[in-house]
Design an enzyme around this catalytic site. Structure first.
Site, PDB file in Angstrom:
ATOM      1  CE  LYS A  47      -3.459   2.814   1.376  1.00 32.85           C
ATOM      2  NZ  LYS A  47      -4.130   3.534  -0.207  1.00 32.85           N
ATOM      3  CG  ASN A  71     -10.288   3.954  -3.181  1.00 31.65           C
ATOM      4  OD1 ASN A  71      -9.658   4.647  -2.602  1.00 31.65           O
ATOM      5  ND2 ASN A  71     -10.056   3.625  -4.486  1.00 31.65           N
ATOM      6  CB  ILE A  73      -8.408   4.160   1.336  1.00 35.76           C
ATOM      7  CG1 ILE A  73      -9.189   2.947   0.874  1.00 35.76           C
ATOM      8  CG2 ILE A  73      -7.692   3.723   2.368  1.00 35.76           C
ATOM      9  CD1 ILE A  73      -8.441   1.987  -0.222  1.00 35.76           C
ATOM     10  N   GLY A  74      -8.184   7.481   1.605  1.00 35.03           N
ATOM     11  CA  GLY A  74      -7.422   8.728   2.111  1.00 35.03           C
ATOM     12  C   GLY A  74      -6.238   8.375   2.244  1.00 35.03           C
ATOM     13  CG  LEU A  75      -3.282   9.072   0.142  1.00 35.26           C
ATOM     14  CD1 LEU A  75      -4.208  10.364   0.276  1.00 35.26           C
ATOM     15  CD2 LEU A  75      -2.046   9.492  -0.257  1.00 35.26           C
ATOM     16  CG  ASN A 128       0.109   6.554  -5.846  1.00 29.44           C
ATOM     17  OD1 ASN A 128      -0.391   7.234  -6.956  1.00 29.44           O
ATOM     18  ND2 ASN A 128      -0.547   6.167  -5.061  1.00 29.44           N
ATOM     19  CB  CYS A 131      -3.643   9.201  -4.602  1.00 29.70           C
ATOM     20  SG  CYS A 131      -5.161   9.018  -3.607  1.00 29.70           S
ATOM     21  CB  ILE A 194      -4.575   4.151 -15.207  1.00 27.61           C
ATOM     22  CG1 ILE A 194      -6.055   3.156 -15.205  1.00 27.61           C
ATOM     23  CG2 ILE A 194      -3.981   4.451 -16.552  1.00 27.61           C
ATOM     24  CD1 ILE A 194      -7.027   3.700 -15.699  1.00 27.61           C
ATOM     25  CB  SER A 196      -9.026   4.419  -8.861  1.00 26.28           C
ATOM     26  OG  SER A 196      -8.619   5.343  -7.923  1.00 26.28           O
TER      27      SER A 196
HETATM   28  O1  RRO Z   1      -5.792   5.895  -0.358  1.00 28.54           O
HETATM   29  C1  RRO Z   1      -6.355   6.095  -1.388  1.00 28.54           C
HETATM   30  O2  RRO Z   1      -7.289   6.613  -1.193  1.00 28.54           O
HETATM   31  C2  RRO Z   1      -5.904   5.803  -2.693  1.00 28.54           C
HETATM   32  C3  RRO Z   1      -4.660   5.882  -3.292  1.00 28.54           C
HETATM   33 BR1  RRO Z   1      -3.136   6.340  -2.418  1.00 28.54          BR
HETATM   34  C4  RRO Z   1      -4.433   5.683  -4.757  1.00 28.54           C
HETATM   35  O3  RRO Z   1      -3.340   5.832  -5.140  1.00 28.54           O
HETATM   36  N1  RRO Z   1      -5.560   5.286  -5.444  1.00 28.54           N
HETATM   37  C5  RRO Z   1      -6.694   5.009  -4.943  1.00 28.54           C
HETATM   38  O4  RRO Z   1      -7.841   4.985  -5.431  1.00 28.54           O
HETATM   39  N2  RRO Z   1      -6.938   5.767  -3.434  1.00 28.54           N
END
Ligand code: RRO
Length: 308
Positions: A47, A71, A73-75, A128, A131, A194, A196
């Site tokens: 991750k 998603n 997730i917010g890193l 990355n 995001c 790629i 998302s």
């Molecule tokens: O963590 C995320 O919200 C996230 C990341 Br770092 C990313 O590179 N791509 C994504 O869809 N979510």
């Protein structure tokens, strides 16, 4: 590396299978990474981690829907120092190559995180810059800005101590091929395409509100496959370095499309929410069957085959 019909060489990494675990799915701990490697992935990607721990967005942060996954997730990640320990633990327990994914909140932070992650000796570093849930200081993903991408790539390459680097790009830009070329010119050893796309939104019609706590999030899964295949196609025509193609791969024919568009390796991510790690063996077997039925001995001859 086992020399089988589906083994590939990618930027110096020897992969038993072209399939690899994309970053962000099952990639936070050594044991989850190992379980994916044992399930038949040719490499695993951790991750994305940054300099400091981040809790990420509140739940719901991941929302599978009919055609894919949304998603934000917010890193969420434990910070690079903790990730170094997880990677070291993984490397003690598995021989399957590991790609360490990193991000920074500005250009310089990419350099600091790289200096730290190299101590874990990952087999490759994924940069990355794409995001969808984070914006650069200019309000767009780093990956949409050719100058920022060039600077980040050069900085990470200079600090990578010989570990190959791949830059993970976004389709959310006017020309992903131009960005890929700039990354190649600045030292990238591979391109990952790629991340998302979007961001997108799903509204719960009963409560009349967006479902995700962050309201918007990146769209991945089966619905993005035509976009990711087109991106890989464009990049293949523009750069010489290998491409890791991912985005919506959920079955053998999807992986074959990616390879024929020009990918040397294929990322699998969102499909695992529905199918679990068994998906790797299912796709591996499907590719082998295709090769056998078409009287081909090696997968390599299919890379870029759709370009004629
Ligand atoms: O963590 C995320 O919200 C996230 C990341 Br770092 C990313 O590179 N791509 C994504 O869809 N979510």
């Amino acid at each position: 590396m086992k020399n089988n019909a589906i083994s590939v060489e990618m930027a110096g990494l020897m992969l038993d299978s072209p399939l690899l675990l994309s970053s962000g799915v099952l990639g936070l701990s050594a044991s989850s990474l190992k379980s994916v490697a044992d399930a038949g992935a040719g490499a695993v990607t951790s991750k994305s981690c940054g300099l400091n721990e981040r809790a990420g967005h509140k739940c719901p942060a991941v929302l599978p829907f009919e055609h894919g996954v949304l998603n934000a997730i917010g890193l969420a990640n434990p910070g690079v120092d903790e990730m170094v320990k997880e990677i070291q633990e993984y490397k003690r327990r598995s021989k399957t190559p590991l790609i360490a994914s990193i991000f920074g909140s500005d250009v310089d932070e990419f350099g600091v995180v790289t200096e730290k992650i190299v101590s874990a000796r990952p087999d490759m570093i994924e940069v990355n810059v794409s995001c969808p849930n984070v914006a650069s200081e200019f309000g767009v993903p780093f990956g949409a800005d050719i100058d920022i991408c060039s600077r980040i790539t050069r900085l990470v390459k200079d600090k990578s101590k010989g570990i190959p680097i791949t830059v993970k790009l976004t389709a959310n830009c006017p020309s992903i091929a131009r960005i890929a070329k700039a990354c190649e010119d600045n030292g990238a050893d591979a391109i990952t395409a790629i991340n998302s796309i979007g961001p997108g939104m799903i509204i719960d019609v009963n409560v009349r509100k967006p479902v995700l706590s962050n309201k918007v999030g990146g769209v991945s899964g089966a619905c993005v496959l035509p976009v990711s295949v087109r991106c890989v196609w464009d990049i293949y025509r523009t750069v010489k370095i290998p491409i890791i193609g991912g985005g919506g791969v959920t079955k053998p024919a999807d992986a074959l499309q990616m390879i024929m568009a020009g990918a040397t390796a294929v990322g699998v991510g969102s499909g695992l929410y529905k199918n679990g790690p068994e998906l790797f063996e299912e796709i591996n077997q499907g590719i082998k069957t295709y090769l056998h039925e078409n009287k081909m001995t090696r997968i390599d001859s299919l890379i870029g085959a759709a370009h004629g």
